[in-house]
Design an enzyme around this catalytic site. Structure first.
Site, PDB file in Angstrom:
ATOM      1  N   TRP A  69       0.974  -1.152  -0.127  1.00  0.00           N
ATOM      2  CA  TRP A  69       0.097  -0.053  -0.037  1.00  0.00           C
ATOM      3  C   TRP A  69       0.607   1.318   0.025  1.00  0.00           C
ATOM      4  CZ3 TRP A  69      -5.629   0.230   1.174  1.00  0.00           C
ATOM      5  CH2 TRP A  69      -6.422  -1.034   1.291  1.00  0.00           C
ATOM      6  N   ASP A  71       0.282   4.251   0.937  1.00  0.00           N
ATOM      7  CA  ASP A  71      -0.559   5.187   1.583  1.00  0.00           C
ATOM      8  C   ASP A  71      -0.330   6.475   1.884  1.00  0.00           C
ATOM      9  OD1 ASP A  71       0.861   4.129   3.497  1.00  0.00           O
ATOM     10  OD2 ASP A  71      -0.794   3.315   4.777  1.00  0.00           O
ATOM     11  N   TYR A 101      -3.140   4.924  -2.908  1.00  0.00           N
ATOM     12  CA  TYR A 101      -3.919   5.201  -1.900  1.00  0.00           C
ATOM     13  C   TYR A 101      -3.499   6.480  -1.185  1.00  0.00           C
ATOM     14  CZ  TYR A 101      -7.279   4.094   1.941  1.00  0.00           C
ATOM     15  OH  TYR A 101      -7.988   4.038   2.973  1.00  0.00           O
ATOM     16  N   ARG A 106      -8.978  11.864   1.696  1.00  0.00           N
ATOM     17  CA  ARG A 106      -9.142  10.400   1.773  1.00  0.00           C
ATOM     18  C   ARG A 106     -10.251   9.878   2.732  1.00  0.00           C
ATOM     19  NH1 ARG A 106      -3.808   7.114   2.221  1.00  0.00           N
ATOM     20  NH2 ARG A 106      -4.279   7.456   4.524  1.00  0.00           N
ATOM     21  N   ASP A 107     -10.862   8.945   2.428  1.00  0.00           N
ATOM     22  CA  ASP A 107     -11.860   8.240   3.523  1.00  0.00           C
ATOM     23  C   ASP A 107     -12.946   9.275   3.771  1.00  0.00           C
ATOM     24  OD1 ASP A 107     -12.659   5.741   4.598  1.00  0.00           O
ATOM     25  OD2 ASP A 107     -11.090   6.251   6.355  1.00  0.00           O
ATOM     26  N   SER A 113      -9.039   5.992   7.999  1.00  0.00           N
ATOM     27  CA  SER A 113      -8.081   6.165   7.128  1.00  0.00           C
ATOM     28  C   SER A 113      -7.769   7.510   6.425  1.00  0.00           C
ATOM     29  CB  SER A 113      -8.351   5.119   5.999  1.00  0.00           C
ATOM     30  OG  SER A 113      -8.102   3.804   6.518  1.00  0.00           O
ATOM     31  N   ASP A 153     -12.224   2.631  -1.966  1.00  0.00           N
ATOM     32  CA  ASP A 153     -13.378   3.346  -1.523  1.00  0.00           C
ATOM     33  C   ASP A 153     -13.702   4.644  -2.151  1.00  0.00           C
ATOM     34  OD1 ASP A 153     -13.523   1.351   0.360  1.00  0.00           O
ATOM     35  OD2 ASP A 153     -13.240   2.205   2.068  1.00  0.00           O
ATOM     36  N   HIS A 198     -17.622  -3.154  -2.782  1.00  0.00           N
ATOM     37  CA  HIS A 198     -18.078  -4.700  -2.637  1.00  0.00           C
ATOM     38  C   HIS A 198     -19.480  -4.769  -2.643  1.00  0.00           C
ATOM     39  CE1 HIS A 198     -19.504  -3.662   1.477  1.00  0.00           C
ATOM     40  NE2 HIS A 198     -18.322  -2.665   1.597  1.00  0.00           N
ATOM     41  N   TRP A 201     -22.079  -3.219  -0.724  1.00  0.00           N
ATOM     42  CA  TRP A 201     -22.121  -1.707  -0.785  1.00  0.00           C
ATOM     43  C   TRP A 201     -22.935  -1.114  -2.252  1.00  0.00           C
ATOM     44  CZ3 TRP A 201     -16.877   1.698   0.192  1.00  0.00           C
ATOM     45  CH2 TRP A 201     -17.281   3.301   0.048  1.00  0.00           C
ATOM     46  N   ASN A 237     -12.495  -5.673   2.802  1.00  0.00           N
ATOM     47  CA  ASN A 237     -13.871  -6.055   3.405  1.00  0.00           C
ATOM     48  C   ASN A 237     -13.763  -7.554   3.541  1.00  0.00           C
ATOM     49  OD1 ASN A 237     -17.016  -6.141   3.936  1.00  0.00           O
ATOM     50  ND2 ASN A 237     -16.292  -4.119   3.774  1.00  0.00           N
ATOM     51  N   TRP A 297     -17.257  -2.703   9.197  1.00  0.00           N
ATOM     52  CA  TRP A 297     -16.156  -2.926   8.416  1.00  0.00           C
ATOM     53  C   TRP A 297     -14.767  -2.959   9.143  1.00  0.00           C
ATOM     54  CZ3 TRP A 297     -12.966   1.132   9.389  1.00  0.00           C
ATOM     55  CH2 TRP A 297     -13.451   2.348   9.626  1.00  0.00           C
ATOM     56  N   LYS A 325      -5.743  -6.488   0.814  1.00  0.00           N
ATOM     57  CA  LYS A 325      -5.704  -5.844   2.445  1.00  0.00           C
ATOM     58  C   LYS A 325      -4.490  -6.926   3.155  1.00  0.00           C
ATOM     59  CE  LYS A 325      -6.611  -4.070   6.561  1.00  0.00           C
ATOM     60  NZ  LYS A 325      -6.223  -2.763   6.966  1.00  0.00           N
ATOM     61  N   ASP A 331      -7.642  -2.482  10.668  1.00  0.00           N
ATOM     62  CA  ASP A 331      -8.629  -1.417   9.944  1.00  0.00           C
ATOM     63  C   ASP A 331      -8.607  -0.086  10.433  1.00  0.00           C
ATOM     64  OD1 ASP A 331      -9.255  -3.413   7.921  1.00  0.00           O
ATOM     65  OD2 ASP A 331     -10.791  -4.105   9.205  1.00  0.00           O
TER      66      ASP A 331
END
Ligand SMILES: *[C@@H]1O[C@H](CO)[C@@H](O)[C@H](O)[C@H]1NC(C)=O
Ligand SMILES: *[C@@H]1O[C@H](CO)[C@@H](O)[C@H](O)[C@H]1NC(C)=O
Ligand SMILES: *[C@@H]1O[C@H](CO)[C@@H](O)[C@H](O)[C@H]1NC(C)=O
Ligand SMILES: *[C@@H]1O[C@H](CO)[C@@H](O)[C@H](O)[C@H]1NC(C)=O
Ligand SMILES: *[C@@H]1O[C@H](CO)[C@@H](O)[C@H](O)[C@H]1NC(C)=O
Ligand SMILES: *[C@@H]1O[C@H](CO)[C@@H](O)[C@H](O)[C@H]1NC(C)=O
Ligand SMILES: *[C@@H]1O[C@H](CO)[C@@H](O)[C@H](O)[C@H]1NC(C)=O
Ligand SMILES: *[C@@H]1O[C@H](CO)[C@@H](O)[C@H](O)[C@H]1NC(C)=O
Length: 377
Positions: A69, A71, A101, A106-107, A113, A153, A198, A201, A237, A297, A325, A331
């Site tokens: 990642w 991130d 990411y 973000r998020d 996150s 996401d 997913h 969702w 997820n 989640w 992941k 998480d």
């Protein structure tokens, strides 16, 4: 075995026996590179266990490929190190797997996150520099196949969460910078899978068509004749790929697993001329019926490692089962005093106390190993 002629520059005129880089299934006739960072975490985790049976099982996880990642922007140099190591392998081609990411804001619908860039502080420009730095690394290793999952996401939040002010504020920026990422990562050694949320969702019938339209709009906003290989689902997820029994957490959703979701989405993507290949994260999807609803989640209690990565997916639209992941990474924190605290991480279905997102969560990893389905052997 059929030999593969690998001749990227002729792809535009390719006869059928030439498989072009950047298209087709990237894992075919290739070796997936094991990210050393994950193998090291698993090895350290095994050393800390006291149950010898569990140790033997957990040690096997070090051999399962996961995604690296990026991130934060400073992780791009770590990604470069991975590419260099992969380029030195004797067995070729190697597939390096990573996640893009670092969206500004973000998020946007959750807290756990939240990232380093903010839209108010010129985050779009900083994000584009991050993408440019990734592109520069990619260009240095043309013989390494690189698979990217693009922004877990990110677009899914724009399908269902535009009532959240931070998401409304991110609407145009997310579209713009994701289109930029796709446009500028079109090298022939790159395969892009755009995140598609997913089943629990975007798999709800009311969300399918808006999702397909949004993906199409973002692709239409790209330049360079850009394209993607397809979409990634279930990243981070807990939904299963298939199975006749619906997870009760899915409620009345007819598309209650990833394959049902994918099969329902494909015709809508086709209507928009959008690619229809998929990869599905199953790293923590070994067990179902663990949560009150699909909105939960965070470090779900009772979860187990799921199907191992394979291209033997039983569905020609699914290029591979993957572990995006890395199982064992948290998480999100359950500490209410943290700035990244999200109340979902303190629900009675979440294992607590939990460290910050991305930080190793030893007891959670041990639980995932113990509950693995299929078991590790
Ligand atoms: C292993 O245990 C030691 C001592 O308790 C601890 O400092 C270290 O962080 C642990 N490592 C992992 C990966 O949990
Ligand atoms: C990234 O590289 C830096 C510098 O070499 C190192 O300190 C850090 O541990 C690496 N992080 C990861 C996640 O690989
Ligand atoms: C989100 O952006 C799109 C494209 O610019 C626009 O059509 C839509 O109205 C925006 N939605 C909201 C809620 O702002
Ligand atoms: C994107 O472009 C394609 C081809 O021109 C078109 O069919 C599709 O409707 C467009 N998507 C959107 C959301 O406008
Ligand atoms: C896009 O593709 C078309 C048709 O193949 C070609 O004429 C055009 O030059 C390409 N544009 C770019 C920016 O590569
Ligand atoms: C996210 O953080 C904000 C600000 O601290 C807080 O108001 C909100 O309740 C948090 N959201 C969740 C889901 O925990
Ligand atoms: C968990 O909390 C929910 C309400 O948020 C409640 O309905 C449920 O019974 C609780 N479960 C347990 C095992 O305590
Ligand atoms: C040790 O691990 C095995 C395999 O996961 C498990 O079946 C067993 O219950 C564990 N033993 C203890 C004492 O926790």
């Amino acid at each position: 075995m059929k030999s593969t002629v690998y001749f990227a520059s002729l792809c535009a005129f390719a006869p059928s026996f030439v498989r072009c880089a950047g298209s087709g299934n990237p894992w075919t006739d290739a070796t997936t590179f094991l990210t050393p960072q994950y193998a090291e975490k698993v090895t350290a985790a095994v050393a800390n266990m006291t149950n010898t049976t569990l140790q033997v099982q957990a040690a096997l996880v070090a051999k399962v490929p996961t995604f690296f990642w990026m991130d934060t922007a400073d992780k791009v140099s770590n990604f470069s190190d991975i590419l260099k190591l992969a380029s030195m392998e004797k067995d070729t081609p190697q597939v390096v797997q990573a996640v893009i990411y670092d969206l500004p804001d973000r998020d946007c619908s959750a807290n756990a996150s939240a990232g380093e860039f903010s839209i108010a502080d010129d985050g779009a420009t900083k994000y584009k520099a991050y993408i440019d730095s990734i592109a520069a690394e990619v260009n240095q290793y043309p013989d390494v196949r690189i698979v990217f999952v693009v922004e877990p996401d990110g677009l899914a939040n724009l399908v269902t969460n535009l009532d959240v002010p931070k998401c409304t504020g991110a609407n145009s920026t997310y579209r713009e910078v994701i289109a930029y990422a796709i446009s500028n990562l079109q090298q022939s050694n790159v395969w892009l899978y755009l995140d598609a949320g997913h089943s629990g969702w975007l798999g709800w019938p009311a969300n399918l068509s808006p999702a397909a339209t949004l993906f199409s709009a973002v692709l239409n906003a790209t330049t360079n004749n850009a394209t993607i290989q397809g979409f990634a689902t279930d990243v981070s997820n807990y939904n299963q790929l298939r199975g006749d029994v619906a997870d009760p957490a899915q409620g009345t959703n007819p598309n209650y697993n990833e394959e049902r979701y994918i099969n329902a989405l494909i015709p809508l993507l086709q209507q928009n001329g959008v690619p229809t290949q998929f990869i599905v994260d199953q790293g923590r999807s070994g067990r179902i019926d663990l949560r009150g609803s699909e909105a939960e989640w965070c470090n779900i209690n009772g979860a187990g490692l799921g199907l191992r990565p394979t291209t033997d997916t039983g569905n020609t639209a699914i290029d591979s089962i993957v572990w995006v992941k890395p199982p064992g990474d948290s998480d999100g924190t359950s500490d209410p005093s943290s700035t990244r605290f999200d109340s979902h991480c303190a629900l009675n279905t979440s294992v607590q106390p939990a460290p910050e997102a991305g930080v190793w969560f030893q007891s959670y990893f041990e639980m995932l190993v113990e509950n693995a389905n299929p078991p590790l052997s």
